[in-house]
Design a protein around this motif. Structure first.
Motif, mmCIF file in Angstrom:
data_model
loop_
_atom_site.group_PDB
_atom_site.id
_atom_site.type_symbol
_atom_site.label_atom_id
_atom_site.label_comp_id
_atom_site.label_asym_id
_atom_site.label_seq_id
_atom_site.Cartn_x
_atom_site.Cartn_y
_atom_site.Cartn_z
ATOM 1 N N THR A 196 3.360 -19.465 4.178
ATOM 2 C CA THR A 196 3.911 -18.561 5.124
ATOM 3 C C THR A 196 4.343 -17.223 4.742
ATOM 4 O O THR A 196 4.166 -16.369 5.576
ATOM 5 N N ALA A 197 4.870 -17.148 3.406
ATOM 6 C CA ALA A 197 5.428 -15.869 3.059
ATOM 7 C C ALA A 197 4.128 -15.050 2.924
ATOM 8 O O ALA A 197 4.235 -13.918 3.269
ATOM 9 N N ILE A 198 3.180 -15.490 2.395
ATOM 10 C CA ILE A 198 1.771 -14.666 2.457
ATOM 11 C C ILE A 198 1.355 -14.151 3.462
ATOM 12 O O ILE A 198 0.718 -13.243 3.874
ATOM 13 N N LEU A 199 1.202 -15.378 4.554
ATOM 14 C CA LEU A 199 1.101 -14.883 5.967
ATOM 15 C C LEU A 199 1.595 -13.922 6.684
ATOM 16 O O LEU A 199 1.160 -12.718 7.181
ATOM 17 N N MET A 200 2.904 -13.673 6.188
ATOM 18 C CA MET A 200 3.900 -12.683 6.811
ATOM 19 C C MET A 200 3.640 -11.285 6.226
ATOM 20 O O MET A 200 3.534 -10.291 6.869
ATOM 21 N N VAL A 201 3.203 -11.282 4.735
ATOM 22 C CA VAL A 201 3.154 -10.197 3.985
ATOM 23 C C VAL A 201 1.356 -9.600 4.647
ATOM 24 O O VAL A 201 1.481 -8.328 4.824
ATOM 25 N N VAL A 202 0.700 -10.425 4.744
ATOM 26 C CA VAL A 202 -0.708 -9.927 5.373
ATOM 27 C C VAL A 202 -0.433 -9.587 6.730
ATOM 28 O O VAL A 202 -1.267 -8.469 7.029
ATOM 29 N N GLY A 203 0.302 -10.377 7.584
ATOM 30 C CA GLY A 203 0.494 -9.864 9.138
ATOM 31 C C GLY A 203 1.133 -8.469 9.083
ATOM 32 O O GLY A 203 0.713 -7.773 9.966
ATOM 33 N N VAL A 204 2.128 -8.126 8.289
ATOM 34 C CA VAL A 204 2.764 -6.999 8.449
ATOM 35 C C VAL A 204 1.714 -6.073 7.827
ATOM 36 O O VAL A 204 1.689 -4.855 8.397
ATOM 37 N N LEU A 205 0.948 -6.135 6.883
ATOM 38 C CA LEU A 205 -0.237 -5.105 6.349
ATOM 39 C C LEU A 205 -1.117 -4.685 7.488
ATOM 40 O O LEU A 205 -1.683 -3.649 7.550
#
Length: 272
Positions: free
Chosen positions: A138-147
């Motif tokens: 989920t943390a990786i998802l949010m980082v990619v989502g912000v990018l």
């Protein structure tokens, strides 16, 4: 010298105090984490899934579906990221079943079942580690989502959505633990999971709004727990109605846990 009694029967848990259960669970969590450290490839799904799916859906479907949302690709980013969060627990839950089955087939579970430890400790340790993997995904998802342009407008809502996804994901894990115990091999667990999860994923509001779906499919999405989870996550993260979908998701989570947790523990205790 006094004899040491090793309790390994189906009622062993009842003779082990709660403090010992907690200690056993902690030791098994550490064992599972050490195994991941020795086998980093086991984290590939948690790391790659949020990256691949986010980029795939945003850049392949974002333009066309985003137009139907009235805002183009940026609108679809705001729509799809909370939906993909709803998928994290579901996909990690499937990994619990296959891993559990492999432990049985390699003899690891026979070793655990011969030790004077609580049977439930084995299950709770497995779920705890998978929950950690889900939070990493989920943390990786949010980082990619912000990018790719996701705008976090409500941080408390974001954390609430993560917690809700974790609750629902932990409920699904009991289903896949049961499959991992009763199925003969990991391939069977994966095949059964695919047959169950694919209709739930694509027959939901995770990837696209449901208004354009045929009437019978739109009716199905109303009772699909993944739709409730995705819509609740959107409401918490980007604004919108929350209460109905939130309570529906919690009801599904409690119901699945109440039904499947006793079944999973019973099957694990009595598996020959």
């Amino acid at each position: 010298m006094s004899a040491v009694t090793v309790t390994t029967g189906p009622h062993a848990d009842a003779r082990i105090p709660l403090r010992a259960h907690v200690r056993h669970t902690g030791a098994l969590v550490r064992r599972n984490l050490l195994w991941i450290r020795q086998d980093p490839e086991s984290m590939f799904d948690a790391v790659l899934f949020p990256i691949v799916f986010t980029l795939l859906f945003v850049y392949v479907f974002g333009g066309s579906i985003g137009q139907s949302l009235g805002g183009g690709q940026q609108a679809y980013v705001q729509y799809i990221v909370p939906g993909l969060m709803a998928m994290m627990g579901m996909n990690m839950a499937q990994g619990v079943g296959t891993g559990f089955n492999q432990d049985f087939n390699t003899g690891v579970m026979d070793r655990f079942r011969s030790l004077p430890i609580g049977r439930g400790s084995v299950l709770f340790a497995k779920i705890s580690v998978e929950m950690l993997r889900m939070l990493i995904a989920t943390a990786i998802l949010m980082v990619v989502g912000v990018l790719v342009g996701f705008d976090i407008t409500d941080w408390p809502g974001l954390f609430a959505a993560v917690g809700l996804s974790a609750v629902f994901g932990s409920a699904l894990m009991w289903i896949f633990i049961t499959l991992g115990v009763v199925m003969k091999n990991a391939q069977s667990v994966q095949a059964m999971g695919f047959l169950v999860l694919m209709p739930l994923q694509f027959g939901s509001s995770i990837f696209a709004p449901t208004q354009s779906m045929p009437g019978w499919l739109e009716a199905f999405t109303r009772y699909n727990p993944l739709s409730s989870l995705a819509d609740a996550a959107r409401g918490l993260m980007v604004g919108g109605p929350v209460a109905h979908d939130l309570w529906m998701t919690l009801a599904w989570s409690v119901g699945l846990t109440a039904v499947m947790a006793p079944v999973a523990i019973h099957k694990f205790r009595t598996k020959s």
